[in-house]
Design a protein around this motif. Structure first.
Motif, PDB file in Angstrom:
ATOM      1  N   PRO A   5      -4.876   7.669   0.331  1.00 38.81           N
ATOM      2  CA  PRO A   5      -3.830   6.526  -0.020  1.00 38.81           C
ATOM      3  C   PRO A   5      -3.025   6.231   1.905  1.00 38.81           C
ATOM      4  CG  PRO A   5      -2.777   9.100   0.039  1.00 38.81           C
ATOM      5  CD  PRO A   5      -4.488   9.191   0.140  1.00 38.81           C
ATOM      6  N   GLY A   6      -2.542   4.955   0.969  1.00 37.64           N
ATOM      7  CA  GLY A   6      -3.044   4.268   2.340  1.00 37.64           C
ATOM      8  C   GLY A   6      -4.073   3.666   3.485  1.00 37.64           C
ATOM      9  N   LEU A   7      -5.083   4.110   3.061  1.00 40.53           N
ATOM     10  CA  LEU A   7      -6.178   3.779   4.200  1.00 40.53           C
ATOM     11  C   LEU A   7      -6.791   3.116   3.325  1.00 40.53           C
ATOM     12  CD1 LEU A   7      -6.540   7.076   5.949  1.00 40.53           C
ATOM     13  CD2 LEU A   7      -5.442   5.255   6.881  1.00 40.53           C
ATOM     14  N   PRO A  65       1.092  -1.509  -0.517  1.00 39.39           N
ATOM     15  CA  PRO A  65      -0.067   0.070  -0.308  1.00 39.39           C
ATOM     16  C   PRO A  65       0.920   0.715   0.078  1.00 39.39           C
ATOM     17  CG  PRO A  65      -0.327  -1.600   1.799  1.00 39.39           C
ATOM     18  CD  PRO A  65       0.097  -2.180   0.876  1.00 39.39           C
ATOM     19  N   PRO A  66       0.242   2.626  -0.336  1.00 42.13           N
ATOM     20  CA  PRO A  66       1.187   3.592  -0.599  1.00 42.13           C
ATOM     21  C   PRO A  66       0.737   3.710   1.079  1.00 42.13           C
ATOM     22  CG  PRO A  66      -0.853   4.196  -1.659  1.00 42.13           C
ATOM     23  CD  PRO A  66      -1.017   2.724  -1.172  1.00 42.13           C
ATOM     24  N   GLU A  67       2.156   5.182   0.697  1.00 44.33           N
ATOM     25  CA  GLU A  67       2.614   5.592   2.846  1.00 44.33           C
ATOM     26  C   GLU A  67       1.511   6.746   2.635  1.00 44.33           C
ATOM     27  OE1 GLU A  67       3.168   6.355   5.722  1.00 44.33           O
ATOM     28  OE2 GLU A  67       4.495   5.055   5.181  1.00 44.33           O
ATOM     29  N   PRO A  68       0.866   5.958   3.891  1.00 41.01           N
ATOM     30  CA  PRO A  68       0.071   6.931   4.126  1.00 41.01           C
ATOM     31  C   PRO A  68       0.296   8.420   4.391  1.00 41.01           C
ATOM     32  CG  PRO A  68      -0.188   5.175   6.036  1.00 41.01           C
ATOM     33  CD  PRO A  68       1.025   5.159   5.261  1.00 41.01           C
ATOM     34  N   TRP A  69       1.061   8.766   4.964  1.00 40.82           N
ATOM     35  CA  TRP A  69       1.875   9.707   5.971  1.00 40.82           C
ATOM     36  C   TRP A  69       2.632  10.476   5.013  1.00 40.82           C
ATOM     37  CZ3 TRP A  69      -0.270  11.361  10.282  1.00 40.82           C
ATOM     38  CH2 TRP A  69      -1.096  10.481  10.994  1.00 40.82           C
ATOM     39  N   ASP A  70       2.685  12.249   4.706  1.00 38.80           N
ATOM     40  CA  ASP A  70       3.489  12.719   4.578  1.00 38.80           C
ATOM     41  C   ASP A  70       4.366  13.254   5.261  1.00 38.80           C
ATOM     42  OD1 ASP A  70       3.833  14.700   1.868  1.00 38.80           O
ATOM     43  OD2 ASP A  70       4.235  15.925   3.576  1.00 38.80           O
ATOM     44  N   GLN A  71       5.918  13.484   4.837  1.00 38.65           N
ATOM     45  CA  GLN A  71       7.031  13.694   5.209  1.00 38.65           C
ATOM     46  C   GLN A  71       6.652  14.901   6.207  1.00 38.65           C
ATOM     47  OE1 GLN A  71      10.791  14.929   3.243  1.00 38.65           O
ATOM     48  NE2 GLN A  71      11.767  14.006   4.261  1.00 38.65           N
ATOM     49  N   LEU A  72       6.253  15.769   5.646  1.00 39.35           N
ATOM     50  CA  LEU A  72       6.150  17.134   7.311  1.00 39.35           C
ATOM     51  C   LEU A  72       4.896  16.344   7.521  1.00 39.35           C
ATOM     52  CD1 LEU A  72       7.553  19.856   4.372  1.00 39.35           C
ATOM     53  CD2 LEU A  72       8.158  18.458   6.096  1.00 39.35           C
ATOM     54  N   SER A  73       3.665  15.488   8.253  1.00 38.95           N
ATOM     55  CA  SER A  73       3.823  15.244   8.790  1.00 38.95           C
ATOM     56  C   SER A  73       4.049  14.776  10.148  1.00 38.95           C
ATOM     57  CB  SER A  73       2.232  14.344   8.418  1.00 38.95           C
ATOM     58  OG  SER A  73       1.115  15.287   7.517  1.00 38.95           O
ATOM     59  N   ALA A  74       4.862  15.554  10.545  1.00 40.89           N
ATOM     60  CA  ALA A  74       5.387  15.047  11.524  1.00 40.89           C
ATOM     61  C   ALA A  74       5.562  16.449  13.217  1.00 40.89           C
ATOM     62  CB  ALA A  74       7.048  14.677  11.836  1.00 40.89           C
ATOM     63  N   THR A  75       6.461  15.789  13.835  1.00 45.54           N
ATOM     64  CA  THR A  75       6.426  16.696  15.012  1.00 45.54           C
ATOM     65  C   THR A  75       7.993  17.556  14.569  1.00 45.54           C
ATOM     66  OG1 THR A  75       5.386  14.686  16.767  1.00 45.54           O
ATOM     67  CG2 THR A  75       7.140  16.684  17.592  1.00 45.54           C
ATOM     68  N   PHE A  76       7.826  18.647  15.582  1.00 45.14           N
ATOM     69  CA  PHE A  76       8.872  20.088  15.359  1.00 45.14           C
ATOM     70  C   PHE A  76       9.164  20.669  16.606  1.00 45.14           C
ATOM     71  CE2 PHE A  76       6.969  19.023  11.001  1.00 45.14           C
ATOM     72  CZ  PHE A  76       8.957  18.703  10.083  1.00 45.14           C
ATOM     73  N   LYS A  77      10.503  20.932  16.845  1.00 44.78           N
ATOM     74  CA  LYS A  77      10.097  21.128  18.111  1.00 44.78           C
ATOM     75  C   LYS A  77      10.390  23.421  17.317  1.00 44.78           C
ATOM     76  CE  LYS A  77      13.384  21.105  22.233  1.00 44.78           C
ATOM     77  NZ  LYS A  77      13.020  22.636  22.530  1.00 44.78           N
ATOM     78  N   GLY A  78      10.096  23.545  18.300  1.00 45.70           N
ATOM     79  CA  GLY A  78       9.868  25.187  18.422  1.00 45.70           C
ATOM     80  C   GLY A  78      10.988  25.942  19.263  1.00 45.70           C
ATOM     81  N   ALA A  79      10.734  27.659  18.994  1.00 42.17           N
ATOM     82  CA  ALA A  79      12.480  27.798  20.338  1.00 42.17           C
ATOM     83  C   ALA A  79      11.295  27.828  21.318  1.00 42.17           C
ATOM     84  CB  ALA A  79      11.378  29.480  19.929  1.00 42.17           C
ATOM     85  N   ASP A  80       9.399  27.438  22.130  1.00 42.35           N
ATOM     86  CA  ASP A  80       9.704  27.175  23.171  1.00 42.35           C
ATOM     87  C   ASP A  80       8.671  25.809  23.407  1.00 42.35           C
ATOM     88  OD1 ASP A  80       7.673  27.609  21.712  1.00 42.35           O
ATOM     89  OD2 ASP A  80       6.566  29.623  22.987  1.00 42.35           O
ATOM     90  N   GLY A  81       8.356  24.616  22.684  1.00 44.36           N
ATOM     91  CA  GLY A  81       7.458  23.942  22.627  1.00 44.36           C
ATOM     92  C   GLY A  81       8.083  22.836  21.656  1.00 44.36           C
ATOM     93  N   TRP A  82       6.607  22.410  22.247  1.00 42.72           N
ATOM     94  CA  TRP A  82       6.476  21.123  20.082  1.00 42.72           C
ATOM     95  C   TRP A  82       5.811  21.845  19.382  1.00 42.72           C
ATOM     96  CZ3 TRP A  82      10.578  17.616  19.676  1.00 42.72           C
ATOM     97  CH2 TRP A  82      11.411  17.341  20.179  1.00 42.72           C
ATOM     98  N   ILE A  83       5.684  20.964  18.262  1.00 39.15           N
ATOM     99  CA  ILE A  83       4.397  21.426  17.441  1.00 39.15           C
ATOM    100  C   ILE A  83       4.451  19.740  15.861  1.00 39.15           C
ATOM    101  CG2 ILE A  83       5.655  22.792  15.684  1.00 39.15           C
ATOM    102  CD1 ILE A  83       3.143  24.396  15.675  1.00 39.15           C
ATOM    103  N   ARG A  84       3.099  19.898  15.739  1.00 42.82           N
ATOM    104  CA  ARG A  84       2.540  18.818  15.151  1.00 42.82           C
ATOM    105  C   ARG A  84       2.099  19.571  13.912  1.00 42.82           C
ATOM    106  NH1 ARG A  84       3.764  12.821  14.423  1.00 42.82           N
ATOM    107  NH2 ARG A  84       2.044  12.803  12.579  1.00 42.82           N
TER     108      ARG A  84
END
Length: 389
Positions: A175-177, A21-40
């Motif tokens: 895709p993928g689902l 099956p195709p990968e359902p998640w885009d590369q940028l659907s991810a967790t990132f660290k900001g200057a003061d915390g985390w964002i998804r």
């Protein structure tokens, strides 16, 4: 109920044979660290990804997005993405969420909001026998849901014999689902901005017994299908709906997905690792819980219809998350599962448009109402937008 099968169905219900099956998640659907915390971020849909790229001044690679976000407070990044009609969520600790205006609105709301609508259920529903082996045989479900929670609900209804007709606009894909979520369904396409397709949709709605959708508050109104219009077309329908952040409070119209709600609602905080990095549930637990809850609501509403009452029900991913966080001290999360065996799969090979697959046996066993599907999974918009004769 088989606990092992329930857990595996929460990840995937099938094993493709000779294809991937195709990968359902885009590369940028991810967790990132900001200057003061985390964002998804959530960028699986092309228009949501485009919104993120606009908000981040065109940064398009994982490395570039990481660098841009690292220089800003996560609330600023979140606001910029939402302003572009994108989807993102900063991590909010559970203690903070409990005092947040949206968290308080969720705390005051029931898990399922029920409304008894005026009028009387159709004579057909009042007289429908629900004891013929396929308990939902003859029940028509018009499905305007996407991605996972709503499709899990309607997949469940199809397993008990309901005729499920899923409607998607041109260009949308999951895709993928789809190998998991379209089994047992008819999948058609309509453009609700087209006058001809609107007439077709209204004809389908007029003959539907259950209408299931996942639109945010106001979204159907903007399409010209507010509650009054829907009631005029089919006043006797059962209506079951879902949104991300609840039906009251300042965030009720906010875009959201399981992964984002986990970030907002305290789950990412509760599941955080020793270094404070956000954690997550081992599967899309909010989506699956919501799907089965919606299916149960449909069945409960059908029970009420036997006595003439027309019911509507609605819930949200965030309200389910609230219940989960409150109950966490009484729960144990298993990070490893027993290995699947051949006995865990149905004996039949399912021939899909992508290739053959083996599907897990249904996780729920009801002696008088076995769960099974009579048509294979397939691509969206492959059928005509019509009910079976």
């Amino acid at each position: 109920m088989d606990a092992k099968l329930c857990a595996y169905w929460g990840m995937t219900s099938c094993q493709p044979l000779g294809w991937t099956p195709p990968e359902p998640w885009d590369q940028l659907s991810a967790t990132f660290k900001g200057a003061d915390g985390w964002i998804r971020l959530h960028t699986n849909a092309p228009h949501h990804k485009a919104a993120v790229l606009r908000a981040l001044d065109g940064a398009s690679t994982f490395e570039a997005v990481t660098e841009v976000i690292s220089r800003h407070p996560v609330a600023t990044i979140e606001e910029r993405i939402l302003a572009e009609n994108g989807a993102a969520a900063r991590m909010i600790p559970w203690a903070e969420w409990q005092s947040h205006r949206q968290g308080k609105a969720l705390a005051e709301a029931p898990l399922v909001e029920w409304v008894q609508k005026p009028g009387e259920a159709s004579r057909r529903l009042q007289q429908k026998p629900f004891h013929d082996g396929r308990v939902l045989s003859g029940i028509r479900v018009l499905d305007l849901t996407r991605v996972l929670a709503g499709p899990v609900a309607t997949r469940t209804l199809a397993a008990f014999g309901a005729e499920v007709l899923r409607i998607d606009p041109a260009g949308w894909d999951d895709p993928g689902l789809l190998q998991d979520t379209t089994v047992g369904k008819q999948c058609a396409g309509l453009d609700l901005h087209s006058s001809a397709d609107r007439k077709r949709f209204e004809a389908l709605l007029r003959d539907a017994d259950i209408f299931v959708h996942g639109y945010r508050p106001g979204a159907l109104d903007r399409l010209g299908y507010g509650a009054a219009v829907l009631d005029h077309i089919n006043p006797g329908r059962i209506d079951v709906s879902l949104n991300a952040y609840g039906w009251q409070g300042p965030w009720m119209a906010r875009r959201g997905f399981d992964s984002l709600v986990q970030f907002s609602s305290g789950i990412a905080d509760i599941c955080a690792g020793a270094n404070g990095a956000p954690g997550k549930l081992p599967l899309q637990g909010l989506d699956h819980a919501a799907g089965y809850l919606m299916a149960a609501c449909c069945m409960e509403a059908l029970r009420h219809a036997r006595s003439g009452r027309i019911m509507a029900a609605r819930t949200s991913l965030a309200r389910i998350a609230w219940s989960l966080c409150q109950a966490r001290q009484d729960m144990t999360v298993e990070t490893s599962l027993p290995v699947l065996t051949e006995d865990d799969y149905a004996p039949e090979i399912e021939m899909t448009e992508w290739g053959p697959l083996k599907r897990l046996r249904a996780p729920l066993s009801v002696s008088f109402a076995p769960m099974f599907w009579t048509s294979p999974a397939g691509r969206l918009r492959r059928h005509a937008a019509e009910w079976a004769a």
